[in-house]
Design a protein around this motif. Sequence first.
Motif, PDB file in Angstrom:
ATOM      1  N   ILE A  20       0.833  -1.199   0.000  1.00 55.85           N
ATOM      2  CA  ILE A  20       0.000   0.000   0.000  1.00 55.85           C
ATOM      3  C   ILE A  20       0.872   1.254   0.000  1.00 55.85           C
ATOM      4  O   ILE A  20       1.744   1.419   0.850  1.00 55.85           O
ATOM      5  N   ASP A  21       0.620   2.134  -0.949  1.00 55.44           N
ATOM      6  CA  ASP A  21       1.238   3.462  -1.000  1.00 55.44           C
ATOM      7  C   ASP A  21       0.125   4.490  -0.868  1.00 55.44           C
ATOM      8  O   ASP A  21      -0.856   4.449  -1.620  1.00 55.44           O
ATOM      9  N   LEU A  22       0.282   5.409   0.085  1.00 55.10           N
ATOM     10  CA  LEU A  22      -0.794   6.364   0.358  1.00 55.10           C
ATOM     11  C   LEU A  22      -0.238   7.599   1.046  1.00 55.10           C
ATOM     12  O   LEU A  22       0.618   7.490   1.920  1.00 55.10           O
ATOM     13  N   GLU A  23      -0.695   8.769   0.623  1.00 54.24           N
ATOM     14  CA  GLU A  23      -0.337  10.019   1.282  1.00 54.24           C
ATOM     15  C   GLU A  23      -1.613  10.767   1.665  1.00 54.24           C
ATOM     16  O   GLU A  23      -2.571  10.800   0.890  1.00 54.24           O
ATOM     17  N   ILE A  24      -1.613  11.337   2.860  1.00 50.34           N
ATOM     18  CA  ILE A  24      -2.754  12.109   3.356  1.00 50.34           C
ATOM     19  C   ILE A  24      -2.244  13.460   3.822  1.00 50.34           C
ATOM     20  O   ILE A  24      -1.297  13.538   4.618  1.00 50.34           O
ATOM     21  N   GLY A  25      -2.860  14.507   3.326  1.00 45.93           N
ATOM     22  CA  GLY A  25      -2.420  15.853   3.643  1.00 45.93           C
ATOM     23  C   GLY A  25      -3.053  16.392   4.921  1.00 45.93           C
ATOM     24  O   GLY A  25      -4.119  15.933   5.349  1.00 45.93           O
ATOM     25  N   ARG A  26      -2.404  17.365   5.506  1.00 48.25           N
ATOM     26  CA  ARG A  26      -2.930  17.995   6.723  1.00 48.25           C
ATOM     27  C   ARG A  26      -4.275  18.666   6.425  1.00 48.25           C
ATOM     28  O   ARG A  26      -4.426  19.370   5.432  1.00 48.25           O
ATOM     29  N   GLY A  27      -5.246  18.414   7.302  1.00 47.63           N
ATOM     30  CA  GLY A  27      -6.559  19.022   7.136  1.00 47.63           C
ATOM     31  C   GLY A  27      -7.483  18.264   6.194  1.00 47.63           C
ATOM     32  O   GLY A  27      -8.629  18.674   6.001  1.00 47.63           O
ATOM     33  N   GLU A  28      -7.025  17.165   5.620  1.00 43.06           N
ATOM     34  CA  GLU A  28      -7.882  16.361   4.748  1.00 43.06           C
ATOM     35  C   GLU A  28      -8.848  15.514   5.571  1.00 43.06           C
ATOM     36  O   GLU A  28      -8.526  15.080   6.680  1.00 43.06           O
ATOM     37  N   ILE A  29     -10.012  15.276   5.021  1.00 43.89           N
ATOM     38  CA  ILE A  29     -10.932  14.262   5.548  1.00 43.89           C
ATOM     39  C   ILE A  29     -11.043  13.189   4.474  1.00 43.89           C
ATOM     40  O   ILE A  29     -11.583  13.428   3.396  1.00 43.89           O
ATOM     41  N   VAL A  30     -10.469  12.030   4.789  1.00 41.73           N
ATOM     42  CA  VAL A  30     -10.362  10.942   3.816  1.00 41.73           C
ATOM     43  C   VAL A  30     -11.152   9.744   4.323  1.00 41.73           C
ATOM     44  O   VAL A  30     -11.051   9.372   5.498  1.00 41.73           O
ATOM     45  N   SER A  31     -11.933   9.143   3.448  1.00 45.47           N
ATOM     46  CA  SER A  31     -12.634   7.909   3.809  1.00 45.47           C
ATOM     47  C   SER A  31     -11.944   6.726   3.142  1.00 45.47           C
ATOM     48  O   SER A  31     -11.400   6.839   2.041  1.00 45.47           O
ATOM     49  N   ILE A  32     -11.945   5.595   3.855  1.00 48.40           N
ATOM     50  CA  ILE A  32     -11.414   4.346   3.324  1.00 48.40           C
ATOM     51  C   ILE A  32     -12.571   3.358   3.264  1.00 48.40           C
ATOM     52  O   ILE A  32     -13.214   3.077   4.281  1.00 48.40           O
ATOM     53  N   THR A  33     -12.856   2.857   2.076  1.00 53.37           N
ATOM     54  CA  THR A  33     -13.987   1.955   1.872  1.00 53.37           C
ATOM     55  C   THR A  33     -13.500   0.645   1.258  1.00 53.37           C
ATOM     56  O   THR A  33     -12.356   0.520   0.836  1.00 53.37           O
ATOM     57  N   GLY A  34     -14.399  -0.315   1.218  1.00 52.19           N
ATOM     58  CA  GLY A  34     -14.078  -1.608   0.630  1.00 52.19           C
ATOM     59  C   GLY A  34     -14.822  -2.706   1.347  1.00 52.19           C
ATOM     60  O   GLY A  34     -15.368  -2.508   2.434  1.00 52.19           O
ATOM     61  N   PRO A  35     -14.855  -3.893   0.764  1.00 49.73           N
ATOM     62  CA  PRO A  35     -15.597  -5.001   1.370  1.00 49.73           C
ATOM     63  C   PRO A  35     -14.957  -5.474   2.662  1.00 49.73           C
ATOM     64  O   PRO A  35     -13.780  -5.209   2.944  1.00 49.73           O
ATOM     65  N   SER A  36     -15.725  -6.194   3.465  1.00 45.02           N
ATOM     66  CA  SER A  36     -15.191  -6.790   4.687  1.00 45.02           C
ATOM     67  C   SER A  36     -14.044  -7.734   4.329  1.00 45.02           C
ATOM     68  O   SER A  36     -14.123  -8.470   3.339  1.00 45.02           O
ATOM     69  N   GLY A  37     -12.984  -7.680   5.127  1.00 41.54           N
ATOM     70  CA  GLY A  37     -11.834  -8.534   4.873  1.00 41.54           C
ATOM     71  C   GLY A  37     -10.845  -7.983   3.870  1.00 41.54           C
ATOM     72  O   GLY A  37      -9.858  -8.640   3.545  1.00 41.54           O
ATOM     73  N   ALA A  38     -11.080  -6.753   3.396  1.00 47.09           N
ATOM     74  CA  ALA A  38     -10.198  -6.177   2.373  1.00 47.09           C
ATOM     75  C   ALA A  38      -8.880  -5.664   2.946  1.00 47.09           C
ATOM     76  O   ALA A  38      -7.937  -5.419   2.202  1.00 47.09           O
ATOM     77  N   GLY A  39      -8.838  -5.458   4.284  1.00 48.72           N
ATOM     78  CA  GLY A  39      -7.615  -4.961   4.906  1.00 48.72           C
ATOM     79  C   GLY A  39      -7.713  -3.559   5.455  1.00 48.72           C
ATOM     80  O   GLY A  39      -6.704  -2.977   5.870  1.00 48.72           O
ATOM     81  N   LYS A  40      -8.918  -3.007   5.505  1.00 51.07           N
ATOM     82  CA  LYS A  40      -9.097  -1.611   5.923  1.00 51.07           C
ATOM     83  C   LYS A  40      -8.652  -1.382   7.366  1.00 51.07           C
ATOM     84  O   LYS A  40      -7.882  -0.456   7.655  1.00 51.07           O
ATOM     85  N   THR A  41      -9.160  -2.201   8.281  1.00 51.07           N
ATOM     86  CA  THR A  41      -8.828  -2.015   9.703  1.00 51.07           C
ATOM     87  C   THR A  41      -7.352  -2.291   9.955  1.00 51.07           C
ATOM     88  O   THR A  41      -6.701  -1.576  10.735  1.00 51.07           O
ATOM     89  N   THR A  42      -6.795  -3.296   9.284  1.00 52.37           N
ATOM     90  CA  THR A  42      -5.360  -3.570   9.422  1.00 52.37           C
ATOM     91  C   THR A  42      -4.553  -2.350   8.989  1.00 52.37           C
ATOM     92  O   THR A  42      -3.586  -1.960   9.661  1.00 52.37           O
ATOM     93  N   LEU A  43      -4.941  -1.748   7.888  1.00 47.22           N
ATOM     94  CA  LEU A  43      -4.242  -0.555   7.402  1.00 47.22           C
ATOM     95  C   LEU A  43      -4.331   0.579   8.411  1.00 47.22           C
ATOM     96  O   LEU A  43      -3.335   1.256   8.701  1.00 47.22           O
ATOM     97  N   LEU A  44      -5.530   0.777   8.977  1.00 51.40           N
ATOM     98  CA  LEU A  44      -5.711   1.855   9.951  1.00 51.40           C
ATOM     99  C   LEU A  44      -4.869   1.605  11.204  1.00 51.40           C
ATOM    100  O   LEU A  44      -4.283   2.534  11.764  1.00 51.40           O
ATOM    101  N   GLN A  45      -4.812   0.354  11.644  1.00 48.60           N
ATOM    102  CA  GLN A  45      -4.013   0.024  12.824  1.00 48.60           C
ATOM    103  C   GLN A  45      -2.522   0.263  12.575  1.00 48.60           C
ATOM    104  O   GLN A  45      -1.808   0.751  13.455  1.00 48.60           O
ATOM    105  N   ILE A  46      -2.057  -0.056  11.388  1.00 52.63           N
ATOM    106  CA  ILE A  46      -0.656   0.208  11.044  1.00 52.63           C
ATOM    107  C   ILE A  46      -0.418   1.711  10.938  1.00 52.63           C
ATOM    108  O   ILE A  46       0.595   2.234  11.421  1.00 52.63           O
TER     109      ILE A  46
END
Length: 216
Positions: A20-46
């Motif tokens: 995963i390559d991802l950049e988030i800027g200061r002041g951004e509101i970004v949503s992460i979506t996808g099916p269950s089991g796609a890795g969203k929560t793992t990514l957030l925890q990392i």
Amino acid sequence: MIKLEGITKSYGTLQVLKGIDLEIGRGEIVSITGPSGAGKTTLLQIMGSLDKPDSGSVTYDGTELSGMKDKEAAAFRNRHIGFVFQFHQLLAEFTASENIMIPCLIAGMTKAGAKSRADELLDILGLADRSSHKPSELSGGESQRIAVARALANRPDVILADEPSGSLDSRNREELHKLFFELREKFGQTFVIITHDEALSKLTDRTIRISDGTIS
């Protein structure tokens, strides 16, 4: 502000994140979506240093997290990252004010300073009259707003939220979504939000979709 490069993570033979390559800027509101089991929560925890990647790097304004020891990472989280979960996870034995004070006290703030900060946030969120109430005496919407206040307690760089409105009814869900944007307006707050709520993802500045461990 946040930069992830080449993040991979496996549990046994199951590869959850596949570079995963991802950049988030200061002041951004970004949503992460996808099916269950796609890795969203793992990514957030990392991203929040609650877990470590198998490979790759996570940096906040040039500070690299992945190589930090546990104690160092915990101190960084306390100062720079706020968390909001689907089920508010307030401590049942403490009042709303005391729940908000806890991160401040962990950071070394005086009890008086922590109480002042909790009062300030309760006032901003329109919950000053609920200060002495314990979680069992709060509605679901009130509890989640207290959880947001707790996340804001140490003026973090970013709030990471995992399905924050998933357990709320439609009215409280809309109010919570509105609150995120009000906080961005007031504090320049950055939010990264995992959500299945299409109404919220459509409001955010950017939507990142994860499928099968990759950004699609």
